[in-house]
Design a protein around this motif. Structure first.
Motif, PDB file in Angstrom:
ATOM      1  N   SER A 182      49.874 -82.168  31.557  1.00 50.10           N
ATOM      2  CA  SER A 182      48.469 -82.505  32.194  1.00 50.10           C
ATOM      3  C   SER A 182      47.931 -81.355  33.220  1.00 50.10           C
ATOM      4  O   SER A 182      46.841 -81.135  33.370  1.00 50.10           O
ATOM      5  CB  SER A 182      48.547 -83.801  32.768  1.00 50.10           C
ATOM      6  OG  SER A 182      49.345 -83.933  33.922  1.00 50.10           O
ATOM      7  N   GLU A 183      48.833 -80.653  33.826  1.00 45.19           N
ATOM      8  CA  GLU A 183      48.569 -79.507  34.657  1.00 45.19           C
ATOM      9  C   GLU A 183      48.337 -78.093  33.837  1.00 45.19           C
ATOM     10  O   GLU A 183      48.096 -77.075  34.686  1.00 45.19           O
ATOM     11  CB  GLU A 183      49.728 -79.329  35.599  1.00 45.19           C
ATOM     12  CG  GLU A 183      49.989 -80.314  36.550  1.00 45.19           C
ATOM     13  CD  GLU A 183      51.213 -79.825  37.625  1.00 45.19           C
ATOM     14  OE1 GLU A 183      51.313 -78.698  37.847  1.00 45.19           O
ATOM     15  OE2 GLU A 183      51.806 -80.868  37.851  1.00 45.19           O
ATOM     16  N   PHE A 184      48.532 -78.123  32.783  1.00 43.89           N
ATOM     17  CA  PHE A 184      48.532 -76.914  32.105  1.00 43.89           C
ATOM     18  C   PHE A 184      46.908 -76.498  31.869  1.00 43.89           C
ATOM     19  O   PHE A 184      46.153 -77.139  31.395  1.00 43.89           O
ATOM     20  CB  PHE A 184      48.942 -76.908  30.468  1.00 43.89           C
ATOM     21  CG  PHE A 184      50.708 -76.934  30.590  1.00 43.89           C
ATOM     22  CD1 PHE A 184      51.299 -77.167  31.705  1.00 43.89           C
ATOM     23  CD2 PHE A 184      51.173 -76.816  29.390  1.00 43.89           C
ATOM     24  CE1 PHE A 184      52.642 -77.495  31.719  1.00 43.89           C
ATOM     25  CE2 PHE A 184      52.619 -77.171  29.274  1.00 43.89           C
ATOM     26  CZ  PHE A 184      53.368 -77.332  30.552  1.00 43.89           C
ATOM     27  N   GLU A 185      46.840 -75.274  32.188  1.00 34.74           N
ATOM     28  CA  GLU A 185      45.434 -74.419  32.087  1.00 34.74           C
ATOM     29  C   GLU A 185      45.291 -73.815  30.954  1.00 34.74           C
ATOM     30  O   GLU A 185      45.904 -73.093  30.582  1.00 34.74           O
ATOM     31  CB  GLU A 185      45.106 -74.070  33.474  1.00 34.74           C
ATOM     32  CG  GLU A 185      44.909 -74.736  34.730  1.00 34.74           C
ATOM     33  CD  GLU A 185      43.695 -75.684  34.818  1.00 34.74           C
ATOM     34  OE1 GLU A 185      42.679 -75.222  34.056  1.00 34.74           O
ATOM     35  OE2 GLU A 185      44.075 -76.518  35.559  1.00 34.74           O
ATOM     36  N   SER A 186      43.915 -73.703  30.185  1.00 28.13           N
ATOM     37  CA  SER A 186      43.564 -73.118  29.187  1.00 28.13           C
ATOM     38  C   SER A 186      43.073 -71.750  29.846  1.00 28.13           C
ATOM     39  O   SER A 186      42.317 -71.627  30.802  1.00 28.13           O
ATOM     40  CB  SER A 186      42.644 -73.465  28.285  1.00 28.13           C
ATOM     41  OG  SER A 186      43.286 -74.623  27.755  1.00 28.13           O
ATOM     42  N   TYR A 187      42.964 -70.463  29.153  1.00 28.13           N
ATOM     43  CA  TYR A 187      42.429 -69.364  29.585  1.00 28.13           C
ATOM     44  C   TYR A 187      41.125 -69.466  29.421  1.00 28.13           C
ATOM     45  O   TYR A 187      40.529 -70.402  28.211  1.00 28.13           O
ATOM     46  CB  TYR A 187      42.995 -68.142  28.582  1.00 28.13           C
ATOM     47  CG  TYR A 187      44.463 -67.909  28.786  1.00 28.13           C
ATOM     48  CD1 TYR A 187      45.067 -67.879  29.789  1.00 28.13           C
ATOM     49  CD2 TYR A 187      45.224 -67.471  27.683  1.00 28.13           C
ATOM     50  CE1 TYR A 187      46.462 -67.669  30.131  1.00 28.13           C
ATOM     51  CE2 TYR A 187      46.503 -67.155  27.759  1.00 28.13           C
ATOM     52  CZ  TYR A 187      47.280 -67.209  28.954  1.00 28.13           C
ATOM     53  OH  TYR A 187      48.452 -66.747  29.000  1.00 28.13           O
ATOM     54  N   GLU A 188      40.413 -68.939  29.936  1.00 32.47           N
ATOM     55  CA  GLU A 188      38.670 -68.922  29.967  1.00 32.47           C
ATOM     56  C   GLU A 188      38.273 -67.477  29.146  1.00 32.47           C
ATOM     57  O   GLU A 188      38.973 -66.663  29.170  1.00 32.47           O
ATOM     58  CB  GLU A 188      38.097 -68.803  31.187  1.00 32.47           C
ATOM     59  CG  GLU A 188      38.565 -70.106  32.063  1.00 32.47           C
ATOM     60  CD  GLU A 188      37.915 -69.960  33.537  1.00 32.47           C
ATOM     61  OE1 GLU A 188      37.305 -68.779  33.876  1.00 32.47           O
ATOM     62  OE2 GLU A 188      37.809 -71.102  34.103  1.00 32.47           O
ATOM     63  N   LYS A 189      37.381 -67.859  28.349  1.00 35.31           N
ATOM     64  CA  LYS A 189      36.511 -66.783  27.407  1.00 35.31           C
ATOM     65  C   LYS A 189      37.473 -65.953  26.551  1.00 35.31           C
ATOM     66  O   LYS A 189      37.559 -64.951  26.692  1.00 35.31           O
ATOM     67  CB  LYS A 189      35.816 -65.803  28.503  1.00 35.31           C
ATOM     68  CG  LYS A 189      34.797 -66.269  29.264  1.00 35.31           C
ATOM     69  CD  LYS A 189      34.024 -65.684  30.359  1.00 35.31           C
ATOM     70  CE  LYS A 189      33.365 -66.283  31.343  1.00 35.31           C
ATOM     71  NZ  LYS A 189      32.457 -65.513  32.295  1.00 35.31           N
ATOM     72  N   VAL A 190      38.217 -66.614  25.804  1.00 34.36           N
ATOM     73  CA  VAL A 190      39.079 -66.154  24.965  1.00 34.36           C
ATOM     74  C   VAL A 190      38.758 -66.541  23.597  1.00 34.36           C
ATOM     75  O   VAL A 190      38.827 -67.843  23.393  1.00 34.36           O
ATOM     76  CB  VAL A 190      40.600 -66.286  25.241  1.00 34.36           C
ATOM     77  CG1 VAL A 190      41.623 -65.724  24.405  1.00 34.36           C
ATOM     78  CG2 VAL A 190      41.061 -66.022  26.607  1.00 34.36           C
ATOM     79  N   ARG A 191      38.929 -65.577  22.728  1.00 38.12           N
ATOM     80  CA  ARG A 191      38.651 -65.938  21.148  1.00 38.12           C
ATOM     81  C   ARG A 191      39.725 -66.845  20.621  1.00 38.12           C
ATOM     82  O   ARG A 191      40.779 -66.494  20.811  1.00 38.12           O
ATOM     83  CB  ARG A 191      38.568 -64.696  20.337  1.00 38.12           C
ATOM     84  CG  ARG A 191      38.161 -65.151  18.670  1.00 38.12           C
ATOM     85  CD  ARG A 191      38.135 -63.833  18.160  1.00 38.12           C
ATOM     86  NE  ARG A 191      36.828 -63.344  18.202  1.00 38.12           N
ATOM     87  CZ  ARG A 191      36.046 -62.102  18.065  1.00 38.12           C
ATOM     88  NH1 ARG A 191      37.268 -61.016  17.889  1.00 38.12           N
ATOM     89  NH2 ARG A 191      35.229 -61.604  18.282  1.00 38.12           N
ATOM     90  N   PRO A 192      39.384 -67.769  20.000  1.00 35.12           N
ATOM     91  CA  PRO A 192      40.407 -68.624  19.379  1.00 35.12           C
ATOM     92  C   PRO A 192      40.965 -67.965  18.227  1.00 35.12           C
ATOM     93  O   PRO A 192      40.558 -67.032  17.649  1.00 35.12           O
ATOM     94  CB  PRO A 192      39.619 -70.071  18.784  1.00 35.12           C
ATOM     95  CG  PRO A 192      38.576 -70.011  19.449  1.00 35.12           C
ATOM     96  CD  PRO A 192      38.070 -68.623  19.762  1.00 35.12           C
ATOM     97  N   HIS A 193      42.198 -68.275  17.836  1.00 38.65           N
ATOM     98  CA  HIS A 193      42.968 -67.863  16.607  1.00 38.65           C
ATOM     99  C   HIS A 193      43.487 -68.811  15.538  1.00 38.65           C
ATOM    100  O   HIS A 193      43.038 -69.977  15.576  1.00 38.65           O
ATOM    101  CB  HIS A 193      44.450 -66.989  17.147  1.00 38.65           C
ATOM    102  CG  HIS A 193      45.164 -68.027  17.890  1.00 38.65           C
ATOM    103  ND1 HIS A 193      46.024 -68.824  17.433  1.00 38.65           N
ATOM    104  CD2 HIS A 193      45.493 -68.111  19.286  1.00 38.65           C
ATOM    105  CE1 HIS A 193      46.750 -69.535  18.370  1.00 38.65           C
ATOM    106  NE2 HIS A 193      46.256 -69.107  19.328  1.00 38.65           N
ATOM    107  N   ARG A 194      44.240 -68.137  14.560  1.00 40.50           N
ATOM    108  CA  ARG A 194      44.450 -69.164  13.352  1.00 40.50           C
ATOM    109  C   ARG A 194      45.751 -69.799  13.415  1.00 40.50           C
ATOM    110  O   ARG A 194      46.269 -70.607  12.387  1.00 40.50           O
ATOM    111  CB  ARG A 194      44.129 -68.442  12.195  1.00 40.50           C
ATOM    112  CG  ARG A 194      45.206 -67.064  12.035  1.00 40.50           C
ATOM    113  CD  ARG A 194      44.730 -66.470  10.748  1.00 40.50           C
ATOM    114  NE  ARG A 194      45.518 -65.158  10.501  1.00 40.50           N
ATOM    115  CZ  ARG A 194      46.764 -65.183  10.453  1.00 40.50           C
ATOM    116  NH1 ARG A 194      47.686 -66.107   9.845  1.00 40.50           N
ATOM    117  NH2 ARG A 194      47.499 -63.810  10.492  1.00 40.50           N
ATOM    118  N   TYR A 195      46.780 -69.590  14.342  1.00 45.21           N
ATOM    119  CA  TYR A 195      48.020 -70.077  14.259  1.00 45.21           C
ATOM    120  C   TYR A 195      48.174 -71.293  14.886  1.00 45.21           C
ATOM    121  O   TYR A 195      47.265 -71.898  15.678  1.00 45.21           O
ATOM    122  CB  TYR A 195      48.892 -68.991  15.306  1.00 45.21           C
ATOM    123  CG  TYR A 195      48.809 -67.706  14.803  1.00 45.21           C
ATOM    124  CD1 TYR A 195      49.696 -67.483  13.557  1.00 45.21           C
ATOM    125  CD2 TYR A 195      48.340 -66.523  15.285  1.00 45.21           C
ATOM    126  CE1 TYR A 195      49.777 -66.050  13.182  1.00 45.21           C
ATOM    127  CE2 TYR A 195      48.375 -65.270  14.762  1.00 45.21           C
ATOM    128  CZ  TYR A 195      49.190 -65.096  13.579  1.00 45.21           C
ATOM    129  OH  TYR A 195      49.172 -63.938  13.217  1.00 45.21           O
TER     130      TYR A 195
END
Length: 196
Positions: A182-195
Protein backbone atom coordinates in the motif's frame (compact mmCIF):
# COMPACT_ATOMS: atom_id res chain seq x y z
CA UNK A 1 50.89 -15.18 -40.38
CA UNK A 2 48.38 -16.06 -37.67
CA UNK A 3 45.41 -13.83 -36.91
CA UNK A 4 45.17 -12.76 -33.28
CA UNK A 5 41.77 -12.52 -31.61
CA UNK A 6 42.05 -9.71 -29.08
CA UNK A 7 38.43 -9.74 -27.94
CA UNK A 8 38.03 -9.98 -24.16
CA UNK A 9 37.66 -13.53 -22.84
CA UNK A 10 35.32 -14.45 -20.00
CA UNK A 11 38.21 -14.32 -17.54
CA UNK A 12 39.37 -10.94 -18.86
CA UNK A 13 35.90 -9.37 -18.74
CA UNK A 14 35.46 -10.46 -15.11
CA UNK A 15 38.86 -8.93 -14.23
CA UNK A 16 37.99 -5.72 -16.08
CA UNK A 17 34.65 -5.57 -14.26
CA UNK A 18 36.16 -6.21 -10.83
CA UNK A 19 38.81 -3.49 -11.34
CA UNK A 20 36.48 -0.92 -12.92
CA UNK A 21 36.47 2.50 -11.28
CA UNK A 22 32.84 3.52 -11.04
CA UNK A 23 31.96 7.21 -10.77
CA UNK A 24 30.15 8.20 -7.57
CA UNK A 25 26.38 7.93 -7.88
CA UNK A 26 26.49 5.10 -10.44
CA UNK A 27 25.82 1.38 -10.09
CA UNK A 28 27.55 -1.21 -12.27
CA UNK A 29 26.69 -4.86 -12.96
CA UNK A 30 28.10 -7.68 -15.07
CA UNK A 31 25.25 -9.40 -16.95
CA UNK A 32 26.24 -12.33 -19.17
CA UNK A 33 29.60 -10.80 -20.02
CA UNK A 34 28.20 -7.27 -20.59
CA UNK A 35 29.14 -4.45 -18.23
CA UNK A 36 26.06 -2.29 -17.51
CA UNK A 37 26.33 1.08 -15.76
CA UNK A 38 23.27 2.90 -14.40
CA UNK A 39 22.62 6.24 -12.71
CA UNK A 40 21.40 6.24 -9.11
CA UNK A 41 17.76 5.29 -8.49
CA UNK A 42 14.64 7.42 -8.05
CA UNK A 43 13.58 8.21 -4.46
CA UNK A 44 10.38 6.18 -5.00
CA UNK A 45 12.60 3.21 -5.88
CA UNK A 46 14.54 3.49 -2.62
CA UNK A 47 11.35 3.94 -0.58
CA UNK A 48 10.01 0.67 -2.02
CA UNK A 49 13.22 -1.22 -1.19
CA UNK A 50 13.08 0.14 2.36
CA UNK A 51 9.40 -0.86 2.75
CA UNK A 52 10.15 -4.42 1.60
CA UNK A 53 13.17 -4.73 3.85
CA UNK A 54 11.15 -3.54 6.87
CA UNK A 55 8.55 -6.29 6.29
CA UNK A 56 10.97 -9.23 6.04
CA UNK A 57 11.73 -10.42 9.61
CA UNK A 58 15.36 -9.72 10.51
CA UNK A 59 15.45 -12.53 13.07
CA UNK A 60 15.15 -15.15 10.32
CA UNK A 61 16.47 -13.39 7.20
CA UNK A 62 19.50 -11.37 6.14
CA UNK A 63 18.18 -8.50 3.97
CA UNK A 64 21.15 -7.22 2.01
CA UNK A 65 21.15 -4.15 -0.23
CA UNK A 66 23.74 -3.45 -2.93
CA UNK A 67 25.14 -6.96 -2.53
CA UNK A 68 26.99 -8.40 -5.54
CA UNK A 69 26.01 -11.95 -6.45
CA UNK A 70 28.39 -14.66 -7.70
CA UNK A 71 26.92 -16.45 -10.73
CA UNK A 72 30.10 -17.66 -12.33
CA UNK A 73 28.57 -20.05 -14.88
CA UNK A 74 26.60 -17.10 -16.21
CA UNK A 75 29.59 -14.70 -16.36
CA UNK A 76 27.35 -12.47 -14.31
CA UNK A 77 27.76 -10.50 -11.12
CA UNK A 78 24.44 -8.67 -10.75
CA UNK A 79 23.69 -6.34 -7.86
CA UNK A 80 19.98 -6.75 -7.06
CA UNK A 81 18.13 -4.12 -5.08
CA UNK A 82 17.59 -6.60 -2.23
CA UNK A 83 19.06 -10.04 -1.52
CA UNK A 84 17.27 -12.28 0.99
CA UNK A 85 19.33 -15.05 2.60
CA UNK A 86 18.49 -17.20 5.63
CA UNK A 87 20.22 -15.91 8.74
CA UNK A 88 23.39 -17.95 9.24
CA UNK A 89 23.70 -18.88 5.55
CA UNK A 90 26.38 -17.52 3.25
CA UNK A 91 29.65 -15.76 4.02
CA UNK A 92 29.97 -13.03 6.61
CA UNK A 93 32.65 -11.19 4.64
CA UNK A 94 33.63 -10.54 1.04
CA UNK A 95 32.11 -8.81 -1.96
CA UNK A 96 30.21 -11.76 -3.49
CA UNK A 97 27.25 -13.75 -2.14
CA UNK A 98 27.02 -17.20 -3.80
CA UNK A 99 23.72 -17.66 -5.65
CA UNK A 100 23.31 -21.14 -4.11
CA UNK A 101 22.48 -19.71 -0.64
CA UNK A 102 19.97 -17.08 -1.80
CA UNK A 103 16.25 -17.56 -1.08
CA UNK A 104 14.89 -14.52 -2.93
CA UNK A 105 16.14 -11.63 -5.07
CA UNK A 106 14.24 -8.36 -5.46
CA UNK A 107 14.57 -5.89 -8.32
CA UNK A 108 12.67 -2.59 -8.41
CA UNK A 109 12.22 -1.60 -12.04
CA UNK A 110 13.70 1.78 -12.94
CA UNK A 111 12.77 3.88 -15.94
CA UNK A 112 15.71 2.41 -17.89
CA UNK A 113 15.90 -1.17 -16.53
CA UNK A 114 12.61 -2.68 -17.74
CA UNK A 115 14.13 -5.09 -20.28
CA UNK A 116 17.04 -6.04 -18.00
CA UNK A 117 14.76 -6.80 -15.03
CA UNK A 118 12.01 -8.64 -16.93
CA UNK A 119 14.12 -10.52 -19.49
CA UNK A 120 17.88 -10.64 -18.87
CA UNK A 121 17.89 -10.94 -15.08
CA UNK A 122 14.86 -13.23 -15.10
CA UNK A 123 16.84 -15.69 -17.21
CA UNK A 124 20.09 -15.21 -15.26
CA UNK A 125 18.41 -15.76 -11.88
CA UNK A 126 16.48 -18.79 -13.13
CA UNK A 127 19.68 -20.31 -14.60
CA UNK A 128 21.35 -19.82 -11.21
CA UNK A 129 18.39 -21.65 -9.60
CA UNK A 130 17.47 -18.76 -7.30
CA UNK A 131 14.19 -20.07 -5.79
CA UNK A 132 12.27 -16.76 -5.96
CA UNK A 133 12.64 -13.55 -7.95
CA UNK A 134 10.39 -10.61 -7.06
CA UNK A 135 10.05 -7.79 -9.59
CA UNK A 136 8.52 -4.62 -8.18
CA UNK A 137 7.38 -2.43 -11.06
CA UNK A 138 6.56 1.25 -10.31
CA UNK A 139 6.01 1.84 -14.05
CA UNK A 140 3.01 -0.53 -14.18
CA UNK A 141 2.18 -0.44 -10.42
CA UNK A 142 2.54 -4.20 -10.08
CA UNK A 143 4.55 -6.92 -8.34
CA UNK A 144 5.62 -10.06 -10.21
CA UNK A 145 6.70 -13.04 -8.11
CA UNK A 146 8.57 -15.72 -10.08
CA UNK A 147 9.22 -19.17 -8.57
CA UNK A 148 10.28 -22.68 -9.61
CA UNK A 149 13.36 -22.00 -11.76
CA UNK A 150 13.97 -24.38 -14.65
CA UNK A 151 16.31 -24.69 -17.63
CA UNK A 152 19.88 -23.70 -18.38
CA UNK A 153 21.65 -20.61 -19.72
CA UNK A 154 19.65 -18.13 -21.77
CA UNK A 155 16.76 -20.63 -22.02
CA UNK A 156 16.25 -20.69 -18.24
CA UNK A 157 13.01 -19.29 -16.85
CA UNK A 158 10.59 -19.59 -13.96
CA UNK A 159 7.60 -21.95 -14.19
CA UNK A 160 5.31 -19.98 -11.89
CA UNK A 161 4.41 -16.30 -12.12
CA UNK A 162 2.03 -14.39 -9.84
CA UNK A 163 1.10 -10.77 -10.56
CA UNK A 164 -0.45 -8.46 -7.98
CA UNK A 165 -1.23 -4.75 -8.19
CA UNK A 166 0.16 -2.09 -5.87
CA UNK A 167 -2.20 -1.79 -2.92
CA UNK A 168 -2.96 -5.53 -2.85
CA UNK A 169 -1.35 -7.97 -0.43
CA UNK A 170 1.40 -9.95 -2.20
CA UNK A 171 2.00 -13.41 -0.69
CA UNK A 172 5.73 -14.20 -0.53
CA UNK A 173 5.70 -17.87 0.45
CA UNK A 174 9.50 -18.29 0.03
CA UNK A 175 10.09 -15.94 2.99
CA UNK A 176 6.82 -16.66 4.82
CA UNK A 177 5.22 -13.20 4.70
CA UNK A 178 2.41 -11.31 3.04
CA UNK A 179 3.90 -8.14 1.57
CA UNK A 180 1.88 -4.97 2.12
CA UNK A 181 2.31 -2.86 -1.02
CA UNK A 182 0.00 0.00 0.00
CA UNK A 183 2.98 2.39 0.48
CA UNK A 184 4.48 1.68 -2.96
CA UNK A 185 4.47 4.70 -5.25
CA UNK A 186 4.34 4.61 -9.05
CA UNK A 187 6.67 6.69 -11.22
CA UNK A 188 5.18 9.80 -12.75
CA UNK A 189 5.12 10.56 -16.48
CA UNK A 190 6.56 7.23 -17.61
CA UNK A 191 5.45 5.33 -20.71
CA UNK A 192 3.86 1.92 -19.94
CA UNK A 193 5.58 -1.24 -21.20
CA UNK A 194 4.39 -4.67 -22.35
CA UNK A 195 5.97 -6.91 -19.65
CA UNK A 196 5.70 -9.43 -18.07
Amino acid sequence: MTAVDDRPTTTNIVKIFENLEVPEGFKVELLRGVIVMMAGPDVAHNDIVEAIQDQIPRQRWRRLQTQDIAMLEETSEPQPDLVVVERGAGPGHGRLMPSQVITMLVEVVSKTSVDRDYVVKRSIYAAAKVPAYLIIDPVMAQCVLLTEPTGEGEDADYRCQRITKFGDITPLEPVGIELDTSEFESYEKVRPHRYP
